[in-house]
Structures are given as C-alpha cells and as structure tokens.
Motif scaffolding. Structure first.
Motif, PDB file in Angstrom:
ATOM      1  N   VAL A  38      43.774  33.135  37.302  1.00  0.00           N
ATOM      2  CA  VAL A  38      44.836  33.922  36.690  1.00  0.00           C
ATOM      3  C   VAL A  38      45.071  35.130  37.584  1.00  0.00           C
ATOM      4  N   GLU A  39      46.307  35.336  37.954  1.00  0.00           N
ATOM      5  CA  GLU A  39      46.662  36.516  38.744  1.00  0.00           C
ATOM      6  C   GLU A  39      47.726  37.268  37.964  1.00  0.00           C
ATOM      7  N   PHE A  40      47.518  38.562  37.808  1.00  0.00           N
ATOM      8  CA  PHE A  40      48.423  39.386  37.016  1.00  0.00           C
ATOM      9  C   PHE A  40      48.803  40.605  37.837  1.00  0.00           C
ATOM     10  N   ARG A  41      50.081  40.856  37.970  1.00  0.00           N
ATOM     11  CA  ARG A  41      50.562  42.022  38.727  1.00  0.00           C
ATOM     12  C   ARG A  41      51.631  42.756  37.932  1.00  0.00           C
ATOM     13  N   MET A  42      51.561  44.067  38.014  1.00  0.00           N
ATOM     14  CA  MET A  42      52.563  44.918  37.365  1.00  0.00           C
ATOM     15  C   MET A  42      52.944  46.042  38.312  1.00  0.00           C
ATOM     16  N   ASP A  89      44.691  49.847  27.494  1.00  0.00           N
ATOM     17  CA  ASP A  89      43.368  50.105  28.064  1.00  0.00           C
ATOM     18  C   ASP A  89      42.684  48.823  28.557  1.00  0.00           C
ATOM     19  N   ARG A  90      43.343  47.667  28.401  1.00  0.00           N
ATOM     20  CA  ARG A  90      42.769  46.408  28.879  1.00  0.00           C
ATOM     21  C   ARG A  90      43.834  45.316  28.886  1.00  0.00           C
ATOM     22  N   LEU A  91      43.503  44.244  29.571  1.00  0.00           N
ATOM     23  CA  LEU A  91      44.330  43.041  29.591  1.00  0.00           C
ATOM     24  C   LEU A  91      43.460  41.908  29.086  1.00  0.00           C
ATOM     25  N   VAL A 125      33.359  29.724  31.302  1.00  0.00           N
ATOM     26  CA  VAL A 125      34.424  30.722  31.353  1.00  0.00           C
ATOM     27  C   VAL A 125      33.793  32.088  31.612  1.00  0.00           C
ATOM     28  N   PRO A 126      34.165  32.750  32.692  1.00  0.00           N
ATOM     29  CA  PRO A 126      33.602  34.082  32.964  1.00  0.00           C
ATOM     30  C   PRO A 126      34.194  35.131  32.038  1.00  0.00           C
ATOM     31  N   SER A 127      33.464  36.196  31.859  1.00  0.00           N
ATOM     32  CA  SER A 127      34.009  37.338  31.121  1.00  0.00           C
ATOM     33  C   SER A 127      33.793  38.584  31.973  1.00  0.00           C
ATOM     34  N   PHE A 128      34.732  39.489  31.916  1.00  0.00           N
ATOM     35  CA  PHE A 128      34.688  40.703  32.714  1.00  0.00           C
ATOM     36  C   PHE A 128      34.807  41.889  31.771  1.00  0.00           C
ATOM     37  N   PHE A 129      33.885  42.822  31.889  1.00  0.00           N
ATOM     38  CA  PHE A 129      33.907  44.013  31.026  1.00  0.00           C
ATOM     39  C   PHE A 129      34.025  45.251  31.863  1.00  0.00           C
TER      40      PHE A 129
END
Length: 52
Positions: free
Chosen positions: A19-23, A31-33, A48-52
C-alpha cells in the motif's frame, strides 16, 4: 491469445501486497492513517504487519 477479464489468484502461491499513500498535505486534525485488509481468508491464514 486469451485475455483475462477478471483477476486470477492462485491459492497455493504467496502474494506480496503493498500500500502506498501520498498526500500534498496532512490534515491538522489527523493523527494516523488506518488501512484494513479485506480478504476471504481468516486471520490465522494471513501474515499482516502492524505499524505503531
């Protein structure tokens, strides 16, 4: 030549999903996506990885 009109997934083949997300600008109120994977597989069948 055969043209596929729908995606084909092979059950015995592992796939890497990205997943690539750009804004241009991040909203001040955010405060998060959060990204949720939707699948017919149950959670025990996925890595499935999780990122905190």
């Amino acid at each position: 030549m055969r043209i596929a009109s729908e995606p084909h997934v092979h059950p015995s083949r592992p796939y890497t999903l990205r997943v690539e997300f750009r804004m241009d600008a991040w909203p001040e109120w955010a405060d998060r996506l959060e990204v949720e994977l939707l699948s017919v597989l149950n959670p025990d069948e996925l890595v499935v990885p999780s990122f905190f």
